[in-house]
Design a protein around this motif. Structure first.
Motif, PDB file in Angstrom:
ATOM      1  N   VAL A 197      44.980  25.229  15.722  1.00 12.89           N
ATOM      2  CA  VAL A 197      46.353  25.492  15.330  1.00 12.89           C
ATOM      3  C   VAL A 197      47.246  26.822  15.347  1.00 12.89           C
ATOM      4  CG1 VAL A 197      48.345  24.857  13.954  1.00 12.89           C
ATOM      5  CG2 VAL A 197      46.347  23.780  14.044  1.00 12.89           C
ATOM      6  N   LEU A 198      46.606  27.619  14.710  1.00 12.15           N
ATOM      7  CA  LEU A 198      46.948  29.269  14.519  1.00 12.15           C
ATOM      8  C   LEU A 198      46.907  30.295  16.013  1.00 12.15           C
ATOM      9  CD1 LEU A 198      45.280  30.158  11.268  1.00 12.15           C
ATOM     10  CD2 LEU A 198      47.879  29.672  11.416  1.00 12.15           C
ATOM     11  N   HIS A 199      45.415  30.043  16.687  1.00 12.29           N
ATOM     12  CA  HIS A 199      45.457  30.118  17.902  1.00 12.29           C
ATOM     13  C   HIS A 199      46.093  29.827  19.077  1.00 12.29           C
ATOM     14  CE1 HIS A 199      40.707  30.481  16.459  1.00 12.29           C
ATOM     15  NE2 HIS A 199      41.486  31.747  16.358  1.00 12.29           N
ATOM     16  N   ASP A 200      46.297  28.750  18.914  1.00 12.75           N
ATOM     17  CA  ASP A 200      47.763  27.756  20.267  1.00 12.75           C
ATOM     18  C   ASP A 200      48.891  28.930  19.367  1.00 12.75           C
ATOM     19  OD1 ASP A 200      45.601  26.350  20.695  1.00 12.75           O
ATOM     20  OD2 ASP A 200      46.180  24.457  20.069  1.00 12.75           O
ATOM     21  N   PHE A 201      49.859  28.395  18.531  1.00 12.10           N
ATOM     22  CA  PHE A 201      50.816  29.333  18.225  1.00 12.10           C
ATOM     23  C   PHE A 201      50.902  31.202  18.758  1.00 12.10           C
ATOM     24  CE2 PHE A 201      52.895  31.719  15.318  1.00 12.10           C
ATOM     25  CZ  PHE A 201      54.169  31.612  15.218  1.00 12.10           C
ATOM     26  N   LEU A 202      49.997  31.823  18.698  1.00 10.80           N
ATOM     27  CA  LEU A 202      49.872  32.923  19.013  1.00 10.80           C
ATOM     28  C   LEU A 202      49.672  33.138  20.743  1.00 10.80           C
ATOM     29  CD1 LEU A 202      47.451  34.427  16.108  1.00 10.80           C
ATOM     30  CD2 LEU A 202      49.941  34.659  16.412  1.00 10.80           C
ATOM     31  N   TYR A 203      48.929  31.914  20.968  1.00  8.57           N
ATOM     32  CA  TYR A 203      48.808  32.145  22.563  1.00  8.57           C
ATOM     33  C   TYR A 203      50.421  31.896  23.376  1.00  8.57           C
ATOM     34  CZ  TYR A 203      48.208  30.994  27.430  1.00  8.57           C
ATOM     35  OH  TYR A 203      47.612  30.929  28.905  1.00  8.57           O
ATOM     36  N   LYS A 204      50.469  31.142  22.269  1.00  2.00           N
ATOM     37  CA  LYS A 204      52.533  30.556  23.109  1.00  2.00           C
ATOM     38  C   LYS A 204      53.074  31.532  23.096  1.00  2.00           C
ATOM     39  CE  LYS A 204      51.577  25.117  22.283  1.00  2.00           C
ATOM     40  NZ  LYS A 204      51.666  24.016  22.021  1.00  2.00           N
ATOM     41  N   LYS A 205      53.345  32.539  21.420  1.00  3.58           N
ATOM     42  CA  LYS A 205      54.094  33.515  21.893  1.00  3.58           C
ATOM     43  C   LYS A 205      54.122  34.607  22.335  1.00  3.58           C
ATOM     44  CE  LYS A 205      56.582  31.254  18.491  1.00  3.58           C
ATOM     45  NZ  LYS A 205      58.482  31.175  18.565  1.00  3.58           N
ATOM     46  N   GLU A 206      52.436  34.687  22.738  1.00  4.03           N
ATOM     47  CA  GLU A 206      52.172  36.402  23.556  1.00  4.03           C
ATOM     48  C   GLU A 206      52.858  35.341  25.164  1.00  4.03           C
ATOM     49  OE1 GLU A 206      47.978  37.725  24.866  1.00  4.03           O
ATOM     50  OE2 GLU A 206      47.823  36.325  23.389  1.00  4.03           O
ATOM     51  N   HIS A 207      52.541  34.066  25.220  1.00  3.97           N
ATOM     52  CA  HIS A 207      52.388  34.471  26.632  1.00  3.97           C
ATOM     53  C   HIS A 207      54.053  33.987  26.677  1.00  3.97           C
ATOM     54  CE1 HIS A 207      52.139  32.030  30.140  1.00  3.97           C
ATOM     55  NE2 HIS A 207      53.077  31.385  30.286  1.00  3.97           N
ATOM     56  N   GLN A 208      54.964  33.290  25.669  1.00  3.02           N
ATOM     57  CA  GLN A 208      56.614  33.891  25.975  1.00  3.02           C
ATOM     58  C   GLN A 208      56.817  34.780  25.841  1.00  3.02           C
ATOM     59  OE1 GLN A 208      58.067  31.050  22.544  1.00  3.02           O
ATOM     60  NE2 GLN A 208      60.039  32.304  22.860  1.00  3.02           N
TER      61      GLN A 208
END
Length: 529
Positions: A197-208
Protein backbone atom coordinates in the motif's frame (compact mmCIF):
# COMPACT_ATOMS: atom_id res chain seq x y z
CA UNK A 1 16.51 -82.04 -5.56
CA UNK A 2 13.89 -79.53 -6.70
CA UNK A 3 14.58 -77.43 -3.59
CA UNK A 4 18.30 -77.40 -4.36
CA UNK A 5 17.58 -76.26 -7.92
CA UNK A 6 15.36 -73.41 -6.66
CA UNK A 7 18.06 -72.26 -4.24
CA UNK A 8 20.62 -72.39 -7.01
CA UNK A 9 18.37 -70.36 -9.32
CA UNK A 10 17.83 -67.80 -6.51
CA UNK A 11 21.60 -67.43 -5.99
CA UNK A 12 22.05 -66.85 -9.71
CA UNK A 13 19.52 -63.99 -9.50
CA UNK A 14 21.63 -62.20 -6.90
CA UNK A 15 24.90 -62.70 -8.77
CA UNK A 16 26.39 -59.98 -10.95
CA UNK A 17 26.42 -61.05 -14.61
CA UNK A 18 29.79 -59.36 -15.06
CA UNK A 19 31.86 -60.77 -12.15
CA UNK A 20 29.54 -63.79 -11.53
CA UNK A 21 29.77 -63.14 -7.76
CA UNK A 22 27.23 -61.92 -5.21
CA UNK A 23 26.40 -58.30 -5.83
CA UNK A 24 28.68 -55.78 -4.13
CA UNK A 25 27.13 -52.30 -3.81
CA UNK A 26 24.46 -53.18 -6.43
CA UNK A 27 23.09 -50.50 -8.76
CA UNK A 28 20.18 -50.66 -11.22
CA UNK A 29 20.24 -49.20 -14.74
CA UNK A 30 17.34 -47.51 -16.51
CA UNK A 31 16.65 -50.77 -18.39
CA UNK A 32 16.11 -52.60 -15.06
CA UNK A 33 19.25 -54.79 -14.94
CA UNK A 34 21.49 -54.84 -11.87
CA UNK A 35 25.30 -54.84 -11.63
CA UNK A 36 28.00 -54.19 -9.06
CA UNK A 37 28.87 -50.51 -9.08
CA UNK A 38 32.55 -51.27 -9.68
CA UNK A 39 31.71 -53.73 -12.49
CA UNK A 40 29.49 -51.37 -14.48
CA UNK A 41 31.99 -48.52 -14.01
CA UNK A 42 34.77 -50.75 -15.39
CA UNK A 43 32.65 -51.82 -18.37
CA UNK A 44 31.67 -48.24 -19.24
CA UNK A 45 35.22 -46.92 -18.75
CA UNK A 46 36.46 -49.35 -21.43
CA UNK A 47 33.49 -48.99 -23.81
CA UNK A 48 33.17 -46.56 -26.69
CA UNK A 49 29.46 -46.04 -26.05
CA UNK A 50 27.23 -46.48 -23.01
CA UNK A 51 24.94 -49.54 -23.05
CA UNK A 52 23.65 -52.32 -20.81
CA UNK A 53 26.04 -55.34 -20.75
CA UNK A 54 23.02 -57.70 -20.77
CA UNK A 55 20.32 -56.24 -23.05
CA UNK A 56 22.60 -53.80 -24.93
CA UNK A 57 20.14 -50.90 -24.54
CA UNK A 58 22.04 -47.67 -25.30
CA UNK A 59 22.11 -44.75 -22.84
CA UNK A 60 22.67 -41.07 -23.54
CA UNK A 61 24.21 -40.31 -20.18
CA UNK A 62 26.09 -42.25 -17.51
CA UNK A 63 23.34 -42.85 -14.98
CA UNK A 64 22.38 -45.54 -12.45
CA UNK A 65 20.64 -45.77 -9.05
CA UNK A 66 21.68 -47.62 -5.89
CA UNK A 67 19.43 -50.68 -5.36
CA UNK A 68 19.11 -50.73 -1.56
CA UNK A 69 16.58 -53.55 -1.45
CA UNK A 70 18.86 -55.84 -3.44
CA UNK A 71 21.83 -54.81 -1.27
CA UNK A 72 19.91 -55.78 1.91
CA UNK A 73 18.91 -59.13 0.36
CA UNK A 74 22.50 -59.91 -0.59
CA UNK A 75 23.68 -59.07 2.94
CA UNK A 76 21.17 -61.54 4.41
CA UNK A 77 22.36 -64.24 2.03
CA UNK A 78 25.96 -63.57 3.04
CA UNK A 79 25.10 -63.97 6.72
CA UNK A 80 23.16 -67.18 6.08
CA UNK A 81 26.07 -68.63 4.14
CA UNK A 82 28.39 -67.76 7.04
CA UNK A 83 26.11 -69.56 9.52
CA UNK A 84 25.96 -72.62 7.32
CA UNK A 85 29.73 -72.55 6.95
CA UNK A 86 30.19 -72.36 10.72
CA UNK A 87 27.84 -75.29 11.23
CA UNK A 88 29.78 -77.36 8.74
CA UNK A 89 33.14 -76.60 10.40
CA UNK A 90 31.89 -77.22 14.04
CA UNK A 91 28.77 -79.43 14.00
CA UNK A 92 28.86 -80.18 17.78
CA UNK A 93 28.89 -76.56 18.87
CA UNK A 94 25.15 -76.36 19.52
CA UNK A 95 25.16 -79.52 21.60
CA UNK A 96 28.07 -78.24 23.65
CA UNK A 97 26.30 -74.95 24.22
CA UNK A 98 23.32 -76.85 25.61
CA UNK A 99 25.55 -78.94 27.85
CA UNK A 100 27.24 -75.79 29.09
CA UNK A 101 23.85 -74.41 30.18
CA UNK A 102 23.17 -77.59 32.11
CA UNK A 103 26.58 -77.44 33.75
CA UNK A 104 25.92 -73.90 34.94
CA UNK A 105 23.04 -75.15 37.17
CA UNK A 106 25.51 -77.25 39.19
CA UNK A 107 28.12 -75.87 41.58
CA UNK A 108 31.55 -76.38 40.02
CA UNK A 109 33.14 -76.95 43.43
CA UNK A 110 30.49 -79.02 45.26
CA UNK A 111 28.59 -80.50 42.32
CA UNK A 112 25.37 -79.46 44.06
CA UNK A 113 22.39 -77.69 42.51
CA UNK A 114 22.71 -73.90 42.44
CA UNK A 115 19.33 -72.89 43.85
CA UNK A 116 20.37 -69.81 45.93
CA UNK A 117 21.26 -66.25 44.91
CA UNK A 118 23.73 -64.17 46.98
CA UNK A 119 22.56 -60.55 46.83
CA UNK A 120 25.93 -59.11 47.93
CA UNK A 121 28.11 -61.06 45.46
CA UNK A 122 25.34 -61.39 42.84
CA UNK A 123 26.27 -65.04 42.24
CA UNK A 124 24.50 -68.41 42.38
CA UNK A 125 25.31 -70.72 45.29
CA UNK A 126 24.51 -74.20 46.57
CA UNK A 127 23.79 -75.14 50.19
CA UNK A 128 27.43 -75.97 50.81
CA UNK A 129 28.57 -72.52 49.56
CA UNK A 130 26.72 -70.70 52.36
CA UNK A 131 29.65 -70.70 54.86
CA UNK A 132 31.83 -69.07 52.22
CA UNK A 133 29.34 -66.16 52.04
CA UNK A 134 29.22 -65.44 55.77
CA UNK A 135 26.81 -62.64 56.69
CA UNK A 136 25.38 -62.41 53.17
CA UNK A 137 21.71 -62.46 52.25
CA UNK A 138 20.43 -65.32 50.13
CA UNK A 139 17.23 -65.64 48.14
CA UNK A 140 15.79 -68.72 46.46
CA UNK A 141 16.69 -68.57 42.79
CA UNK A 142 13.11 -68.31 41.56
CA UNK A 143 12.22 -65.65 44.13
CA UNK A 144 15.34 -63.62 43.21
CA UNK A 145 14.39 -63.83 39.54
CA UNK A 146 10.80 -62.81 40.37
CA UNK A 147 11.93 -59.88 42.56
CA UNK A 148 14.35 -58.49 40.03
CA UNK A 149 11.91 -59.05 37.18
CA UNK A 150 9.35 -57.09 39.14
CA UNK A 151 11.84 -54.28 39.79
CA UNK A 152 12.93 -54.28 36.15
CA UNK A 153 9.33 -54.23 34.96
CA UNK A 154 8.69 -51.30 37.29
CA UNK A 155 11.66 -49.44 35.85
CA UNK A 156 10.57 -50.27 32.30
CA UNK A 157 7.03 -49.13 33.10
CA UNK A 158 8.36 -45.88 34.54
CA UNK A 159 10.61 -45.35 31.52
CA UNK A 160 7.70 -46.08 29.20
CA UNK A 161 5.62 -43.48 31.06
CA UNK A 162 8.46 -40.97 30.77
CA UNK A 163 8.85 -41.86 27.10
CA UNK A 164 5.12 -41.38 26.53
CA UNK A 165 5.25 -37.95 28.18
CA UNK A 166 8.28 -36.98 26.13
CA UNK A 167 6.62 -38.18 22.93
CA UNK A 168 3.51 -36.18 23.84
CA UNK A 169 5.62 -33.09 24.45
CA UNK A 170 7.47 -33.85 21.24
CA UNK A 171 4.21 -33.82 19.28
CA UNK A 172 3.17 -30.60 21.00
CA UNK A 173 6.54 -29.06 20.12
CA UNK A 174 6.19 -30.22 16.52
CA UNK A 175 2.73 -28.63 16.33
CA UNK A 176 4.14 -25.47 17.89
CA UNK A 177 6.96 -25.38 15.34
CA UNK A 178 4.42 -25.80 12.56
CA UNK A 179 2.25 -23.09 14.08
CA UNK A 180 5.19 -20.69 14.39
CA UNK A 181 6.18 -21.29 10.77
CA UNK A 182 2.61 -20.69 9.60
CA UNK A 183 2.32 -17.65 11.85
CA UNK A 184 5.60 -16.24 10.50
CA UNK A 185 4.43 -16.88 6.94
CA UNK A 186 1.12 -15.12 7.59
CA UNK A 187 2.88 -12.20 9.26
CA UNK A 188 5.28 -11.93 6.32
CA UNK A 189 2.29 -11.77 3.99
CA UNK A 190 0.73 -9.10 6.19
CA UNK A 191 3.94 -7.04 6.19
CA UNK A 192 4.25 -7.27 2.41
CA UNK A 193 0.59 -6.29 2.01
CA UNK A 194 0.95 -3.26 4.28
CA UNK A 195 4.12 -2.07 2.54
CA UNK A 196 2.57 -2.66 -0.87
CA UNK A 197 0.00 0.00 0.00
CA UNK A 198 2.83 2.40 0.91
CA UNK A 199 4.82 1.52 -2.21
CA UNK A 200 1.78 2.05 -4.45
CA UNK A 201 1.03 5.37 -2.79
CA UNK A 202 4.60 6.62 -3.18
CA UNK A 203 4.85 5.36 -6.77
CA UNK A 204 1.63 7.16 -7.76
CA UNK A 205 2.80 10.37 -6.11
CA UNK A 206 6.20 10.11 -7.79
CA UNK A 207 4.63 9.44 -11.19
CA UNK A 208 2.12 12.27 -10.73
CA UNK A 209 4.78 14.81 -9.75
CA UNK A 210 7.06 13.82 -12.63
CA UNK A 211 4.13 14.18 -15.05
CA UNK A 212 3.36 17.64 -13.67
CA UNK A 213 7.02 18.59 -14.13
CA UNK A 214 6.97 17.31 -17.72
CA UNK A 215 3.77 19.24 -18.54
CA UNK A 216 5.10 22.48 -17.06
CA UNK A 217 8.49 22.04 -18.75
CA UNK A 218 6.83 21.24 -22.09
CA UNK A 219 4.68 24.38 -21.91
CA UNK A 220 7.67 26.63 -21.17
CA UNK A 221 9.82 25.04 -23.89
CA UNK A 222 6.99 25.31 -26.41
CA UNK A 223 6.72 29.08 -25.87
CA UNK A 224 10.51 29.51 -25.97
CA UNK A 225 10.91 27.43 -29.15
CA UNK A 226 8.06 29.34 -30.87
CA UNK A 227 9.67 32.64 -29.94
CA UNK A 228 13.06 31.37 -31.12
CA UNK A 229 11.58 30.32 -34.48
CA UNK A 230 10.07 33.76 -35.00
CA UNK A 231 13.43 35.37 -34.18
CA UNK A 232 15.22 33.01 -36.57
CA UNK A 233 12.77 33.68 -39.40
CA UNK A 234 13.07 37.43 -38.89
CA UNK A 235 16.85 37.20 -38.72
CA UNK A 236 16.97 35.22 -41.98
CA UNK A 237 14.71 37.75 -43.72
CA UNK A 238 16.90 40.66 -42.61
CA UNK A 239 20.00 38.75 -43.73
CA UNK A 240 18.45 38.38 -47.18
CA UNK A 241 17.69 42.13 -47.32
CA UNK A 242 21.21 43.03 -46.22
CA UNK A 243 22.67 40.69 -48.84
CA UNK A 244 20.51 42.29 -51.56
CA UNK A 245 21.49 45.81 -50.47
CA UNK A 246 25.16 44.82 -50.19
CA UNK A 247 25.04 43.39 -53.71
CA UNK A 248 23.64 46.69 -54.97
CA UNK A 249 26.37 48.62 -53.18
CA UNK A 250 29.03 46.43 -54.73
CA UNK A 251 27.84 47.37 -58.23
CA UNK A 252 30.59 49.60 -59.75
CA UNK A 253 28.87 50.42 -63.02
CA UNK A 254 26.81 53.53 -62.39
CA UNK A 255 24.17 52.75 -65.02
CA UNK A 256 23.58 49.32 -63.56
CA UNK A 257 23.67 50.68 -59.98
CA UNK A 258 20.98 53.29 -60.74
CA UNK A 259 18.78 50.94 -62.72
CA UNK A 260 15.56 50.41 -60.65
CA UNK A 261 17.15 52.10 -57.65
CA UNK A 262 13.93 53.88 -56.58
CA UNK A 263 11.88 50.67 -56.40
CA UNK A 264 14.60 48.85 -54.52
CA UNK A 265 15.04 51.73 -52.08
CA UNK A 266 11.30 51.71 -51.45
CA UNK A 267 11.39 47.98 -50.66
CA UNK A 268 14.45 48.39 -48.39
CA UNK A 269 12.86 51.28 -46.51
CA UNK A 270 9.53 49.44 -46.03
CA UNK A 271 11.37 46.30 -44.85
CA UNK A 272 13.39 48.43 -42.45
CA UNK A 273 10.24 50.00 -41.05
CA UNK A 274 8.58 46.60 -40.63
CA UNK A 275 11.60 45.09 -38.86
CA UNK A 276 12.07 48.17 -36.70
CA UNK A 277 8.41 48.01 -35.62
CA UNK A 278 8.72 44.37 -34.50
CA UNK A 279 10.24 43.78 -31.08
CA UNK A 280 11.05 40.37 -29.64
CA UNK A 281 11.01 39.67 -25.97
CA UNK A 282 12.80 36.73 -24.45
CA UNK A 283 10.62 34.10 -22.80
CA UNK A 284 12.15 34.02 -19.32
CA UNK A 285 9.74 31.56 -17.73
CA UNK A 286 11.40 29.14 -15.30
CA UNK A 287 10.35 25.78 -13.91
CA UNK A 288 8.82 26.32 -10.50
CA UNK A 289 11.52 24.50 -8.53
CA UNK A 290 9.78 25.40 -5.29
CA UNK A 291 7.06 22.89 -6.18
CA UNK A 292 9.40 20.08 -7.17
CA UNK A 293 12.45 20.78 -5.03
CA UNK A 294 10.65 21.07 -1.74
CA UNK A 295 10.86 18.77 1.31
CA UNK A 296 9.07 16.09 -0.69
CA UNK A 297 9.51 13.37 1.91
CA UNK A 298 7.87 15.48 4.58
CA UNK A 299 5.11 16.63 2.23
CA UNK A 300 4.06 13.14 1.23
CA UNK A 301 4.66 11.78 4.71
CA UNK A 302 1.93 14.16 5.82
CA UNK A 303 -0.33 13.04 2.98
CA UNK A 304 0.15 9.39 3.87
CA UNK A 305 -2.20 9.77 6.81
CA UNK A 306 -5.07 9.42 4.32
CA UNK A 307 -4.04 5.84 3.51
CA UNK A 308 -3.16 4.74 7.02
CA UNK A 309 -5.31 1.87 8.18
CA UNK A 310 -6.51 1.75 10.78
CA UNK A 311 -6.91 5.49 11.02
CA UNK A 312 -6.65 6.87 14.55
CA UNK A 313 -9.95 6.42 16.34
CA UNK A 314 -11.42 9.55 17.90
CA UNK A 315 -12.27 8.09 21.32
CA UNK A 316 -14.52 9.98 23.72
CA UNK A 317 -15.00 9.12 27.38
CA UNK A 318 -18.41 8.15 28.76
CA UNK A 319 -18.91 10.16 31.93
CA UNK A 320 -21.91 7.95 32.82
CA UNK A 321 -19.48 5.08 33.51
CA UNK A 322 -16.90 7.14 35.41
CA UNK A 323 -16.20 6.46 39.07
CA UNK A 324 -17.66 9.28 41.24
CA UNK A 325 -14.17 10.47 42.13
CA UNK A 326 -13.20 10.94 38.47
CA UNK A 327 -13.75 14.12 36.46
CA UNK A 328 -14.27 13.83 32.69
CA UNK A 329 -13.52 17.13 30.98
CA UNK A 330 -12.09 18.86 27.89
CA UNK A 331 -14.79 17.67 25.54
CA UNK A 332 -14.84 14.16 27.03
CA UNK A 333 -11.22 13.60 26.01
CA UNK A 334 -9.54 13.78 29.43
CA UNK A 335 -10.05 12.30 32.89
CA UNK A 336 -8.46 13.00 36.26
CA UNK A 337 -8.94 12.11 39.89
CA UNK A 338 -10.48 14.60 42.27
CA UNK A 339 -9.93 14.69 46.01
CA UNK A 340 -12.86 14.24 48.37
CA UNK A 341 -14.01 17.39 50.13
CA UNK A 342 -16.53 17.46 52.99
CA UNK A 343 -19.85 18.88 51.91
CA UNK A 344 -20.35 22.47 53.02
CA UNK A 345 -23.37 23.10 55.19
CA UNK A 346 -25.83 25.34 53.49
CA UNK A 347 -26.25 28.66 55.37
CA UNK A 348 -29.55 29.51 56.90
CA UNK A 349 -31.62 31.55 54.55
CA UNK A 350 -34.70 33.59 55.45
CA UNK A 351 -36.31 32.40 52.24
CA UNK A 352 -35.94 28.70 53.09
CA UNK A 353 -38.84 26.67 54.43
CA UNK A 354 -37.97 25.52 57.93
CA UNK A 355 -40.77 23.05 58.66
CA UNK A 356 -42.49 22.10 55.41
CA UNK A 357 -40.77 20.08 52.65
CA UNK A 358 -41.30 22.70 49.98
CA UNK A 359 -39.05 24.22 47.33
CA UNK A 360 -39.76 27.18 45.10
CA UNK A 361 -39.09 27.45 41.40
CA UNK A 362 -36.39 29.85 40.22
CA UNK A 363 -38.82 32.21 38.50
CA UNK A 364 -42.10 33.85 39.59
CA UNK A 365 -44.98 35.33 37.61
CA UNK A 366 -46.66 38.71 37.81
CA UNK A 367 -49.01 38.42 34.87
CA UNK A 368 -50.10 36.26 31.95
CA UNK A 369 -50.90 32.55 31.69
CA UNK A 370 -48.24 29.84 32.29
CA UNK A 371 -47.90 26.06 32.33
CA UNK A 372 -45.04 23.67 33.19
CA UNK A 373 -44.34 19.98 33.14
CA UNK A 374 -43.12 17.96 36.05
CA UNK A 375 -39.82 16.35 35.21
CA UNK A 376 -38.41 13.55 37.32
CA UNK A 377 -34.76 13.08 38.11
CA UNK A 378 -33.09 12.37 34.77
CA UNK A 379 -29.96 11.03 36.37
CA UNK A 380 -29.32 7.34 35.61
CA UNK A 381 -29.49 4.74 38.31
CA UNK A 382 -25.67 4.42 38.06
CA UNK A 383 -25.96 0.81 36.90
CA UNK A 384 -23.11 1.35 34.41
CA UNK A 385 -20.91 3.37 36.76
CA UNK A 386 -17.81 1.95 38.46
CA UNK A 387 -18.20 2.43 42.19
CA UNK A 388 -14.88 1.13 43.57
CA UNK A 389 -12.29 1.02 40.81
CA UNK A 390 -11.22 4.40 39.39
CA UNK A 391 -12.28 3.47 35.84
CA UNK A 392 -14.07 5.16 32.96
CA UNK A 393 -15.03 3.58 29.63
CA UNK A 394 -15.06 5.01 26.13
CA UNK A 395 -18.40 6.13 24.72
CA UNK A 396 -18.27 3.76 21.74
CA UNK A 397 -17.44 0.06 21.71
CA UNK A 398 -16.12 -2.19 18.96
CA UNK A 399 -17.40 -5.50 17.60
CA UNK A 400 -15.21 -5.74 14.47
CA UNK A 401 -12.43 -4.08 12.52
CA UNK A 402 -9.09 -2.55 13.50
CA UNK A 403 -8.81 0.53 15.72
CA UNK A 404 -6.10 2.49 17.47
CA UNK A 405 -6.01 5.47 19.80
CA UNK A 406 -3.22 7.43 21.44
CA UNK A 407 -3.27 8.40 25.10
CA UNK A 408 -1.09 11.04 26.70
CA UNK A 409 0.16 9.73 30.05
CA UNK A 410 2.85 12.38 30.55
CA UNK A 411 4.93 11.95 33.69
CA UNK A 412 2.29 10.01 35.62
CA UNK A 413 3.68 7.22 37.79
CA UNK A 414 0.43 5.23 37.81
CA UNK A 415 -2.18 4.62 35.13
CA UNK A 416 -4.20 1.84 33.48
CA UNK A 417 -5.08 1.52 29.77
CA UNK A 418 -6.69 -1.16 27.62
CA UNK A 419 -10.13 -2.52 26.83
CA UNK A 420 -13.01 -3.91 28.86
CA UNK A 421 -15.81 -6.23 27.86
CA UNK A 422 -19.34 -4.86 27.93
CA UNK A 423 -20.08 -7.40 30.66
CA UNK A 424 -17.05 -6.46 32.81
CA UNK A 425 -17.45 -6.15 36.59
CA UNK A 426 -18.22 -2.61 37.69
CA UNK A 427 -19.45 -2.91 41.24
CA UNK A 428 -17.51 -3.70 44.38
CA UNK A 429 -13.84 -4.42 44.86
CA UNK A 430 -12.56 -6.89 42.24
CA UNK A 431 -9.29 -8.00 40.65
CA UNK A 432 -8.37 -6.45 37.34
CA UNK A 433 -8.17 -9.70 35.38
CA UNK A 434 -9.29 -11.14 32.07
CA UNK A 435 -11.79 -13.28 33.96
CA UNK A 436 -13.48 -10.11 35.19
CA UNK A 437 -13.51 -8.67 31.66
CA UNK A 438 -10.35 -6.54 31.49
CA UNK A 439 -7.34 -6.68 29.16
CA UNK A 440 -5.16 -3.83 30.37
CA UNK A 441 -1.62 -2.58 30.79
CA UNK A 442 -0.86 -1.15 34.25
CA UNK A 443 1.81 1.36 35.22
CA UNK A 444 2.56 1.16 38.95
CA UNK A 445 5.40 3.24 40.42
CA UNK A 446 7.03 3.61 36.96
CA UNK A 447 6.89 -0.17 36.35
CA UNK A 448 4.65 -1.89 33.78
CA UNK A 449 2.53 -4.91 34.70
CA UNK A 450 -0.02 -7.21 33.06
CA UNK A 451 -2.06 -9.36 35.46
CA UNK A 452 0.56 -9.03 38.20
CA UNK A 453 3.27 -10.02 35.69
CA UNK A 454 6.00 -7.46 35.05
CA UNK A 455 6.52 -6.33 31.44
CA UNK A 456 10.17 -6.12 30.48
CA UNK A 457 11.08 -2.76 28.99
CA UNK A 458 14.28 -0.86 28.37
CA UNK A 459 15.12 0.86 31.63
CA UNK A 460 16.04 4.01 29.68
CA UNK A 461 12.66 4.08 27.89
CA UNK A 462 10.46 7.05 28.73
CA UNK A 463 6.77 6.60 28.04
CA UNK A 464 4.85 9.83 27.57
CA UNK A 465 2.26 8.67 25.04
CA UNK A 466 0.86 5.18 24.55
CA UNK A 467 -0.77 3.82 21.38
CA UNK A 468 -3.43 1.16 21.95
CA UNK A 469 -4.09 -1.03 18.88
CA UNK A 470 -7.10 -3.36 18.69
CA UNK A 471 -7.58 -5.90 15.89
CA UNK A 472 -10.95 -7.34 16.89
CA UNK A 473 -11.26 -9.86 14.07
CA UNK A 474 -7.60 -10.89 14.40
CA UNK A 475 -7.88 -11.34 18.18
CA UNK A 476 -5.04 -8.96 19.03
CA UNK A 477 -4.66 -6.11 21.52
CA UNK A 478 -1.25 -4.40 21.50
CA UNK A 479 0.37 -1.49 23.31
CA UNK A 480 3.20 0.67 21.90
CA UNK A 481 5.38 3.49 23.12
CA UNK A 482 4.27 6.26 20.77
CA UNK A 483 7.69 7.95 20.66
CA UNK A 484 9.18 5.22 18.46
CA UNK A 485 6.30 2.70 18.10
CA UNK A 486 8.32 0.23 20.19
CA UNK A 487 6.28 -2.77 21.32
CA UNK A 488 5.27 -2.98 24.99
CA UNK A 489 2.86 -5.93 25.22
CA UNK A 490 0.31 -7.92 23.17
CA UNK A 491 -2.75 -9.93 24.18
CA UNK A 492 -3.89 -12.72 21.84
CA UNK A 493 -7.50 -13.70 22.46
CA UNK A 494 -10.67 -14.51 20.55
CA UNK A 495 -13.14 -11.67 21.09
CA UNK A 496 -16.82 -12.53 21.24
CA UNK A 497 -18.51 -9.47 22.75
CA UNK A 498 -18.38 -5.72 22.50
CA UNK A 499 -15.15 -4.12 23.73
CA UNK A 500 -14.81 -0.59 25.12
CA UNK A 501 -11.64 1.44 25.68
CA UNK A 502 -10.99 1.69 29.42
CA UNK A 503 -8.92 4.29 31.28
CA UNK A 504 -7.79 4.93 34.84
CA UNK A 505 -5.68 7.92 35.93
CA UNK A 506 -5.35 6.16 39.33
CA UNK A 507 -5.43 8.03 42.60
CA UNK A 508 -2.95 10.60 43.83
CA UNK A 509 -0.74 10.45 46.88
CA UNK A 510 1.19 13.30 48.49
CA UNK A 511 0.25 15.63 45.70
CA UNK A 512 1.76 13.36 43.03
CA UNK A 513 0.21 11.60 40.03
CA UNK A 514 -2.47 14.28 39.80
CA UNK A 515 -2.07 14.86 36.04
CA UNK A 516 -4.94 13.69 33.82
CA UNK A 517 -5.02 11.01 31.14
CA UNK A 518 -5.79 12.59 27.79
CA UNK A 519 -6.97 10.85 24.61
CA UNK A 520 -5.46 12.72 21.69
CA UNK A 521 -7.96 13.55 18.92
CA UNK A 522 -7.27 12.68 15.29
CA UNK A 523 -6.21 16.18 14.35
CA UNK A 524 -3.36 16.03 16.85
CA UNK A 525 -1.81 12.87 15.39
CA UNK A 526 -0.32 14.39 12.23
CA UNK A 527 1.63 11.17 11.79
CA UNK A 528 4.02 12.43 14.43
CA UNK A 529 4.47 11.32 18.00
Amino acid sequence: MAHSMQVGDFLEEINCSVCLELFSDPVILECGHNFCRACIDTVWDNAQSLSCPECRDPFAVRKYTVNRILAALVERVRKQEQVQKDNRTNPRQNVEDHDEGVKQTLCVEHKEELYLFCEEDETLACSMCIPEHYGHHFLPLQKAVANYREQLNSVVSSLESILKNIQTEEKIQQHKIKYIKECAQNLEGHIRSEFTVLHDFLYKKEHQLIQELKVETSGILEKMEKNLKEMTDSSNAIQCQISAAQSKLNQQVSLLFLKGIKGEMTRFIEAHKENAAVSYELVNDNVNSGVYKCPLQYKYWKEMKNIIHPAPTDVRLDSETAHPELIVFDGQSAVKWKEKHPEKKKPDNLECFDTKLFVLGPYGFTSGRHSWEEVGDKKSDDFERFDTRLFVLGSDGFTSGRHCWKVEVGDKSDWILGVAKQSCKRKGNFDITQKNGFLVLLMENQALFVCNKAVRIDRFMKICNVIVYLDYDGGQLSFYNASDISHLYTFHKTFTEKLFPVFSPCGAANGKNTAPLRVLPQREYNLTV
